[in-house]
Enzyme design. Sequence first.
Site, PDB file in Angstrom:
ATOM      1  N   ASP A   8       0.855  -1.190   0.000  1.00  0.00           N
ATOM      2  CA  ASP A   8       0.000   0.000   0.000  1.00  0.00           C
ATOM      3  C   ASP A   8       0.891   1.240   0.000  1.00  0.00           C
ATOM      4  O   ASP A   8       2.091   1.155   0.274  1.00  0.00           O
ATOM      5  CB  ASP A   8      -0.908   0.022   1.241  1.00  0.00           C
ATOM      6  CG  ASP A   8      -1.787   1.261   1.274  1.00  0.00           C
ATOM      7  OD1 ASP A   8      -2.517   1.490   0.290  1.00  0.00           O
ATOM      8  OD2 ASP A   8      -1.742   2.031   2.257  1.00  0.00           O
ATOM      9  N   SER A   9       0.291   2.391  -0.265  1.00  0.00           N
ATOM     10  CA  SER A   9       1.044   3.643  -0.247  1.00  0.00           C
ATOM     11  C   SER A   9       1.488   4.004   1.164  1.00  0.00           C
ATOM     12  O   SER A   9       2.330   4.880   1.333  1.00  0.00           O
ATOM     13  CB  SER A   9       0.169   4.768  -0.813  1.00  0.00           C
ATOM     14  OG  SER A   9      -1.045   4.831  -0.092  1.00  0.00           O
TER      15      SER A   9
ATOM     16  N   CYS B 266      -3.705  -1.017  -2.094  1.00  0.00           N
ATOM     17  CA  CYS B 266      -3.999   0.388  -2.391  1.00  0.00           C
ATOM     18  C   CYS B 266      -4.950   0.481  -3.592  1.00  0.00           C
ATOM     19  O   CYS B 266      -4.648  -0.041  -4.670  1.00  0.00           O
ATOM     20  CB  CYS B 266      -2.689   1.101  -2.709  1.00  0.00           C
ATOM     21  SG  CYS B 266      -2.883   2.821  -3.148  1.00  0.00           S
TER      22      CYS B 266
ATOM     23  N   GLU C  77      -7.515   8.777   9.742  1.00  0.00           N
ATOM     24  CA  GLU C  77      -6.267   8.664  10.509  1.00  0.00           C
ATOM     25  C   GLU C  77      -6.413   9.326  11.877  1.00  0.00           C
ATOM     26  O   GLU C  77      -5.837   8.878  12.861  1.00  0.00           O
ATOM     27  CB  GLU C  77      -5.086   9.255   9.722  1.00  0.00           C
ATOM     28  CG  GLU C  77      -4.724   8.374   8.553  1.00  0.00           C
ATOM     29  CD  GLU C  77      -3.431   8.776   7.844  1.00  0.00           C
ATOM     30  OE1 GLU C  77      -2.674   9.590   8.373  1.00  0.00           O
ATOM     31  OE2 GLU C  77      -3.207   8.240   6.739  1.00  0.00           O
TER      32      GLU C  77
ATOM     33  N   CYS D 189     -11.269   3.240  -1.078  1.00  0.00           N
ATOM     34  CA  CYS D 189      -9.993   3.759  -0.582  1.00  0.00           C
ATOM     35  C   CYS D 189      -9.710   2.992   0.704  1.00  0.00           C
ATOM     36  O   CYS D 189     -10.631   2.753   1.502  1.00  0.00           O
ATOM     37  CB  CYS D 189     -10.113   5.265  -0.321  1.00  0.00           C
ATOM     38  SG  CYS D 189      -8.700   5.937   0.578  1.00  0.00           S
TER      39      CYS D 189
ATOM     40  N   HIS E  86      -8.630   3.677   3.472  1.00  0.00           N
ATOM     41  CA  HIS E  86      -8.952   4.305   4.764  1.00  0.00           C
ATOM     42  C   HIS E  86     -10.446   4.278   5.108  1.00  0.00           C
ATOM     43  O   HIS E  86     -10.809   4.352   6.279  1.00  0.00           O
ATOM     44  CB  HIS E  86      -8.516   5.771   4.759  1.00  0.00           C
ATOM     45  CG  HIS E  86      -7.036   5.978   4.852  1.00  0.00           C
ATOM     46  ND1 HIS E  86      -6.156   5.520   3.897  1.00  0.00           N
ATOM     47  CD2 HIS E  86      -6.288   6.602   5.798  1.00  0.00           C
ATOM     48  CE1 HIS E  86      -4.927   5.869   4.245  1.00  0.00           C
ATOM     49  NE2 HIS E  86      -4.979   6.516   5.386  1.00  0.00           N
TER      50      HIS E  86
HETATM   51  N1  DGL Z   1      -4.122   3.835  -0.052  1.00  0.00           N
HETATM   52  C1  DGL Z   1      -4.721   4.851  -0.868  1.00  0.00           C
HETATM   53  C2  DGL Z   1      -5.888   4.260  -1.656  1.00  0.00           C
HETATM   54  O1  DGL Z   1      -6.505   3.290  -1.258  1.00  0.00           O
HETATM   55  C3  DGL Z   1      -5.168   6.054  -0.044  1.00  0.00           C
HETATM   56  C4  DGL Z   1      -4.020   6.920   0.454  1.00  0.00           C
HETATM   57  C5  DGL Z   1      -3.211   7.560  -0.675  1.00  0.00           C
HETATM   58  O2  DGL Z   1      -3.705   8.474  -1.357  1.00  0.00           O
HETATM   59  O3  DGL Z   1      -2.092   7.104  -0.881  1.00  0.00           O
HETATM   60  O4  DGL Z   1      -6.210   4.747  -2.696  1.00  0.00           O
END
Ligand code: DGL
Length: 274
Positions: free
Chosen positions: A12-13, A75, A154, A186, A188
Amino acid sequence: MNEKSKPIGLFDSGIGGLTVARRVMEIMPQENTLYFGDSAHVPYGSKSTETVRHYTKQAVGFLEKKDVKLIIIACNTASAVALEYASSIASVPVIGVIEPGALGAVAATTSQRIGVIGTEGTVRSEAYKDAITEMNTGATVTSMACPLLVGFSEEGLVDHPATDLIIHDYLDPLLAQSIDTMIMGCTHYPILEPALARVTGDSVQLIDPGRETAQFVFDTLCSQDLLNDSETPPFHLYFLSDFPHKFVEVGERFLGRKMSHVEKISLESLREVK
Ligand code: DGL
């Protein structure tokens, strides 16, 4: 290490993919996992496709070097713009969250009116819309980028009036389309599920692509006879390209359990992997 007991790699990012890791651990408690969060380069959601592909290439290289048996691109943004590319360079199967999430939504909808929320990058790519309309040509898909929800999750602002206010602002156009199903596209957003449900009401089903993906991976490993059948307790390792403040505190909330082995890797070592 035999093939079955090799870890599942997740990428993931940053921190958000821990909501996907959580579902993987729930659905496949015996699997070893190895998580890579590219926290030095987060967010991906506002970056160009070219940049996200470049980071994805590095992440895939890192996970392959760690000898994982399969890679989950947790991600949504990277899945949306770099899954095909990642699959083309990897020697192990690569599974993204878009297709399983879309499948879940198509199975859930009765009115064929589906909403999708995600980052700018995910929404701009139209990856969910394309996947859904390929599965169900009669479906109408309305999408909305909700970038501020990353920060709200977060901060853990699940029960805060400001959260409901901003969610209303984002979702009212989708609700005006009479959607009956909405993909939380997403990593989050599942953290904010109670707040999202407060705004959408009972008539809208919320789809968590992380949960759908974990089930999809379980089915894939099962069909290939690759589920870990070892009796040894599983290990869970976490690697980061940067160690942000509060990572463990927020991460444990996203993961729903303690994080034991968390290691920062250098950006140089990431660049070196081929
Ligand atoms: N993990 C990213 C997503 O699911 C969200 C956070 C980011 O923008 O890196 O798209």
